[in-house]
Enzyme design. Structure first.
Site, PDB file in Angstrom:
ATOM      1  N   ASP A 279      -2.997  48.777  94.951  1.00 35.73           N
ATOM      2  CA  ASP A 279      -3.271  47.525  95.618  1.00 35.73           C
ATOM      3  C   ASP A 279      -4.287  47.832  96.725  1.00 35.73           C
ATOM      4  O   ASP A 279      -4.584  48.984  97.023  1.00 35.73           O
ATOM      5  CB  ASP A 279      -1.965  46.900  96.174  1.00 35.73           C
ATOM      6  CG  ASP A 279      -2.118  45.418  96.430  1.00 35.73           C
ATOM      7  OD1 ASP A 279      -1.092  44.725  96.498  1.00 35.73           O
ATOM      8  OD2 ASP A 279      -3.270  44.944  96.526  1.00 35.73           O
TER       9      ASP A 279
HETATM   10  C1  GLC Z   1      -4.030  41.886  97.706  1.00 31.54           C
HETATM   11  C2  GLC Z   1      -2.750  41.598  96.956  1.00 31.54           C
HETATM   12  C3  GLC Z   1      -2.876  41.713  95.462  1.00 31.54           C
HETATM   13  C4  GLC Z   1      -4.272  41.277  95.046  1.00 31.54           C
HETATM   14  C5  GLC Z   1      -5.233  42.312  95.582  1.00 31.54           C
HETATM   15  C6  GLC Z   1      -6.685  41.973  95.234  1.00 31.54           C
HETATM   16  O1  GLC Z   1      -3.763  42.619  98.861  1.00 31.54           O
HETATM   17  O2  GLC Z   1      -1.583  42.309  97.351  1.00 31.54           O
HETATM   18  O3  GLC Z   1      -1.848  40.894  94.876  1.00 31.54           O
HETATM   19  O4  GLC Z   1      -4.370  41.200  93.625  1.00 31.54           O
HETATM   20  O5  GLC Z   1      -5.107  42.485  97.001  1.00 31.54           O
HETATM   21  O6  GLC Z   1      -7.074  40.800  95.863  1.00 31.54           O
END
Ligand code: GLC
Length: 723
Positions: A279
């Site tokens: 993430d």
């Molecule tokens: C964010 C979220 C995740 C998302 C990613 C890209 O922090 O936790 O769910 O897909 O970053 O935007």
């Protein structure tokens, strides 16, 4: 074979994917391998040209910010994607295309209900259709990968991300997750109208302490396996291309360093052959979590744990090559990550079709996509109370529409809407005007509560559209109190005091405390955030063209103080039945059981249930099956859909098991007076669970089935399981 293919045999589409991957991998330098594990945000074709030409960027996501769920940006530009792709494909030594991702969570341009609203439909086919529509629109902008479905189970409505979830139960979340994977990917991910999906956030994120986002998670592996891992397993079994690691730790080990769950369970036990993506800066956050002294140590932990692609921390790009050269990381681990990444790109057809090219079509909402969004919005409407005021009769007189959402647009999209446009939204007032004309409709938008109260007298019925602004849910948006936003309950009280019929519509990203609203309103609809067709769907339901048929995918606790409350409740030494009152260990100052349990929802007719019965005995042996049935009669004067839910309890097991666990459900669409039969085929493996040694088992013994309209009510039947 073309000249290019003879020089680069991995470009030969007639070769198998495995062969193409191995041919390419064998040519790659360590630096080029590391480049594939590096994902940047919002790549720029000029600023990033040198890195692209050097094969140093494997992927880019287009995001409006680290907590992109509620920030808007300029959108995805296919032209930019192609410009950046040209540097990678034509200027780099090996010409490996970049994989472009974007959070397409519940629609791209045609925004549908938030995932929690989609879950309220209990409609697997509809949810798959929503994902397919989103994919077909996203590919027009050059998006090849989305970071959905989110399948974290949660009993924490304070946590803002329940809005993105598919509810609280493993079976509902798992089946809908599999449908979303199929809708995004189809059976052939290289299909030009489909995109790679990503089940997230692996794992246990929904248990964040206090409902605070990004907080710690204290849970044992047994509960993870018996609840929280199951929707991910369903997504993996459905062929999900990628899995995203969660921000949280699990019992002290951050998920981005959790070798056991990522390598042993996900990649080993389950055989997941796709990509594990970090993430946003999840690897870098290992330093804040206190398990890595610096980014170099974080990169070491993450690659050993099985994180294949680094989202935006830069730790792999900065340190992975040197970690291999120093002997601290076996290059085989990098090769494993790169194999997975290249396999994904070949499977998506990126090597064969690296460019978006001229837009193949507009991706603005069409009649067809709006029809899907409207059906999804209808299905998201959950009628949780009604004294008969709904549906409003044609001669209902003057309707007063009031509240902050009467003329709303983008606010009705909900969180994680990056590409929807406000001008595409049908507001409630627009739909009501179209239906009633000017003379039978009064609209007061709720800014002036005194004006709103006055208007009640000038109308025959008031419809108050209240609830949460979408930016109160989603990522980084947790609350300490699940009551309505400040001032709304007082406004509703004022409206109800006039003594005229009051319908309350609640737009929300989470379960809310609605006890007082239920007491003062003549009818209450929970609608989540329903997307572009919000107004039309509400009008169709309020005026009876469509009967509400949504069911609550999460338990609504009586108050914030009652959290956690869910069907996950396991028996204690003092509790016999789910939410049983009694004295032992219950609250002194309030009742325990929820007024709005999981699965609850009304419609414009009533139903009467018969007794649950079996067809062919109550013994469930080996791989055998037993069919159980229950008759349901429409005892009202309107057609309606009943969502018959089959749950079970395992009264004696090696570990404490939920008092109620959904195992299946069936729709019965019944005309007035019609009797239907919901039939379920059950197998012993549906009652499998992980025992004290965390291996899956099915015990000999009794299983108590319950069939009914929600988690608290139903007809019981005992089966004897002989595995
Ligand atoms: C964010 C979220 C995740 C998302 C990613 C890209 O922090 O936790 O769910 O897909 O970053 O935007």
């Amino acid at each position: 074979m073309t000249a290019d293919q003879s020089a680069r045999p991995w470009l030969d589409p007639d070769r198998s994917t495995t062969e193409r991957v191995e041919l390419l991998l064998a040519q790659m330098t360590l630096a080029e391998k590391v480049g594939q594990t590096h994902q940047v945000a919002n790549i720029h074709p000029d600023d990033d040209a040198a890195q692209l030409a050097g094969g140093q960027i494997g992927s880019s996501l287009f995001a409006s910010g680290a907590t992109g769920g509620n920030e808007r940006d300029e959108g995805v530009l296919a032209a930019n994607i192609d410009a950046a792709q040209r540097h990678a494909v034509e200027a780099s030594r090996l010409g490996i295309p970049v994989l472009f991702g974007r959070d397409v969570i519940h629609g791209h341009r045609t925004v549908c209900p938030i995932p929690l609203g989609l879950a309220a439909s209990f409609d697997v086919g509809l949810v798959e259709e929503v994902a397919a529509v989103a994919a077909a629109e996203a590919v027009v902008d050059g998006v090849a990968w989305t970071f959905a479905p989110m399948v974290d189970l949660s009993e924490e409505p304070r946590w803002g991300r329940v809005a993105e979830s598919l509810g609280e139960t493993p079976v509902l979340s798992g089946r809908l997750a599999a449908a979303i994977v199929k809708g995004f990917q189809s059976d052939d991910p290289s299909d030009p109208d489909h995109i790679a999906a990503c089940a997230k956030h692996f794992a246990g994120y929904g248990l964040s302490a206090g409902g605070r986002d990004y907080d710690t998670v204290s849970v044992g592996e047994n509960t993870l396996r018996n609840l929280h891992l199951r929707p991910f397993k369903a997504a993996v079994d459905a062929g999900v291309a990628t899995i995203m690691a969660a921000f949280n730790d699990v019992d002290g080990t951050p998920m981005h360093a959790h070798r056991h769950l990522l390598r042993d369970v996900l990649k080993g036990e389950w055989g997941f052959d796709g990509v594990v993506v970090a993430d946003w800066n999840g690897i870098g956050q290992l330093v804040h979590q206190g398990v890595a002294a610096d980014l170099r140590a974080a990169a070491l932990l993450a690659i050993e744990a099985g994180v294949d692609l680094d989202m935006c921390s830069g730790s792999y790009a900065a340190h992975l090559a040197e970690l291999v050269e120093s002997g601290e990381v076996d290059e085989a681990l990098v090769d494993d990550a790169v194999r997975r990444l290249l396999t994904l790109k070949f499977r998506l057809g990126l090597f064969d079709r690296p460019y978006v090219g001229e837009p193949i079509r507009s991706n603005a909402p069409t009649d067809a996509s709006r029809a899907t969004a409207l059906r999804a919005a209808h299905a998201a409407h959950v009628l949780v109370s009604n004294n008969g005021i709904l549906p409003l009769a044609p001669g209902a007189g003057t309707v007063h529409l009031t509240g902050p959402y009467a003329e709303a647009a983008e606010e009705l999209f909900g969180t994680w809407t990056l590409d929807g446009r406000g001008e595409d939204v049908v507001a409630p007032a627009t739909a009501f005007r179209a239906r009633l004309g000017g003379e039978q409709l009064l609209v007061s938008d709720g800014r002036f509560s005194d004006r709103s109260v006055q208007q009640v007298r000038n109308a025959d019925v008031t419809v108050a559209v209240v609830g949460e602004h979408p930016w109160r849910s989603g990522e980084a948006n947790s609350v300490t109190d699940i009551g309505l936003p400040a001032g709304q309950l007082e406004h509703l009280r004022q409206l109800s005091r006039i003594g005229k019929p009051l319908v309350v519509v609640v737009y929300t990203g989470r379960p809310l405390e609605l006890g007082d609203v239920l007491d003062l309103a003549d009818a209450v609809l929970v609608v989540w955030h329903p997307g572009v067709e919000a107004g039309n769907a509400l009008a169709d339901i309020v005026f009876g063209d469509v009967a509400p048929h949504g069911r609550l995918p999460m338990t609504f606790p009586r108050t914030t103080g009652h959290i956690p409350t869910s069907t996950h409740q396991r028996p204690t030494g003092r509790l016999i039945e789910l939410h049983e009152e009694g004295r032992q260990g219950r609250y002194l100052d309030d009742q325990v059981f929820p007024r709005l349990p999981f699965g609850y929802g009304l419609t414009y007719t009533s139903f009467e249930y018969g007794e649950l019965r079996t067809v062919g005995g109550t013994e469930l042996s080996g791989a055998g099956e037993v069919v159980v049935e229950i008759d349901v009669t429409n005892t009202g004067d309107r057609a309606g859909r009943e969502v018959v839910q089959l749950s079970f309890r395992d009264p004696v097991a090696q570990v404490t098991r939920p008092l109620v666990e959904l195992v299946d459900w069936a729709f019965l669409d019944l005309a007035p007076g019609e009797k239907g039969t919901a039939s379920f085929t059950v197998r012993a493996d549906q009652f499998a669970y992980f025992g004290t040694d965390n291996t899956s088992r099915v015990d000999a013994g009794e299983i108590v089935l319950v069939a009914g309209p929600d988690a608290l009510h139903g007809s019981r039947l005992s089966l004897r399981v002989n595995p």
